[in-house]
Scaffold this motif. Sequence first.
Motif, mmCIF file in Angstrom:
data_model
loop_
_atom_site.group_PDB
_atom_site.id
_atom_site.type_symbol
_atom_site.label_atom_id
_atom_site.label_comp_id
_atom_site.label_asym_id
_atom_site.label_seq_id
_atom_site.Cartn_x
_atom_site.Cartn_y
_atom_site.Cartn_z
ATOM 1 N N VAL A 1 0.842 -1.207 0.000
ATOM 2 C CA VAL A 1 0.000 0.000 0.000
ATOM 3 C C VAL A 1 0.878 1.259 0.000
ATOM 4 N N LYS A 2 1.919 1.255 0.809
ATOM 5 C CA LYS A 2 2.817 2.423 0.819
ATOM 6 C C LYS A 2 3.511 2.574 -0.544
ATOM 7 N N TYR A 3 3.773 1.448 -1.211
ATOM 8 C CA TYR A 3 4.377 1.508 -2.548
ATOM 9 C C TYR A 3 3.435 2.220 -3.526
ATOM 10 N N VAL A 4 2.141 1.879 -3.484
ATOM 11 C CA VAL A 4 1.183 2.526 -4.395
ATOM 12 C C VAL A 4 1.145 4.032 -4.116
ATOM 13 N N GLY A 5 1.076 4.401 -2.833
ATOM 14 C CA GLY A 5 1.046 5.825 -2.469
ATOM 15 C C GLY A 5 2.317 6.547 -2.895
ATOM 16 N N THR A 6 3.435 5.869 -2.724
ATOM 17 C CA THR A 6 4.732 6.444 -3.119
ATOM 18 C C THR A 6 4.764 6.703 -4.626
#
Length: 308
Positions: free
Chosen positions: A183-188
């Motif tokens: 999820v943090k990867y998508v936001g990043t």
Amino acid sequence: MNESILITGANTGLGQEAARQLALKKETKRVILFCRNQAKAEVAKKELEEKTGKRIFEIVIGDVSDTNSVRKAVEKIKEPIDAIILNAGGMVGKTAAKITPSGMNELAATNILGHVVLVDELLKQDKLKKAVLFVSAEAVPGVKPLGMKPVAMKTSTVDEFAAVLDGTYFGNKFDVTQAYGYVKYVGTMWALSMARKYPDIKFIVVSPGNTKGTNAPDSLPAPMRFMLKNFMMPIVFPLMGGMVHKIEVGVKRFVDGISDERYKSGVFYASKEGKLSGDMVDQSTFFTALKNTTFQDNADKAIHRFIK
Ligand SMILES: NC(=O)c1ccc[n+]([C@@H]2O[C@H](COP(=O)([O-])OP(=O)(O)OC[C@H]3O[C@@H](n4cnc5c(N)ncnc54)[C@H](OP(=O)(O)O)[C@@H]3O)[C@@H](O)[C@H]2O)c1
């Protein structure tokens, strides 16, 4: 120079400490505490006024997992803001896999949905002037010495990103500690895509590193929380070196990232490879998927599938 700053999740942990550190900078004239709970926000505001001796804090109430709540909150913001820190989030707790009305699960909605709506709406209304910082984590590139694997998506298509956001990517085995990194990867990737779309605004991604003194461990599954609080944080991480730091140190990364020109738009800054503390470095030097502009744009498109 950022004279006005909005911080999501500013009533506690890293968000509240960011409000304190930024309020003490001489150029800061206004700090907006974007929180979901009025009573908690009032307590935090009072604490911040006492700690800093400044009366520059305002409260805006909004829930970042809820599109309508964020849109209403933006209506309350009358004056343009120089910088925003998209900090609210974490592993969310037992309800992380629950699907919200947007179609994203709660983990993704909390870390991403409302933040994207907040930025889209502020930009649309010409209320965002200079900088956006998305809070990410070393869970994206992974931390080898701890056996924490990097995010490894097969295709990084729009469909694959959307599957991370609604949880279907993980099938029946939704493990929040793994899903969190994805999820943090998508936001990043969304933030890196925005950096190219809006060259006049600094879009930066920063991980605070492994930071003591926040409520983050409380949302972990019980056995993991016990291990982390009683064994890893006080004994193992300090022995390993470069693996943990105080909240003031973690938050200084946000302050530097948003204020210091050495930190560039379109870059994800976090600890050196295999570390969780120490100097911040460009993560794309060893996690090369971050450089792929098609992947970045796919993340943006996938998120917008859930925003009506
Ligand atoms: N601590 C670390 O070591 C670490 C490491 C890497 C990345 N991070 C990231 O840093 C950020 C802050 O974490 P933290 O450690 O400071 O966690 P924390 O102490 O649990 O604080 C989280 C904050 O987010 C708010 N929040 C949660 N859901 C929200 C929602 N739906 N709407 C509005 N606000 C919401 C919380 O408000 P309530 O008080 O109302 O729940 C709280 O203010 C997170 O994005 C986390 O993923 C932390």
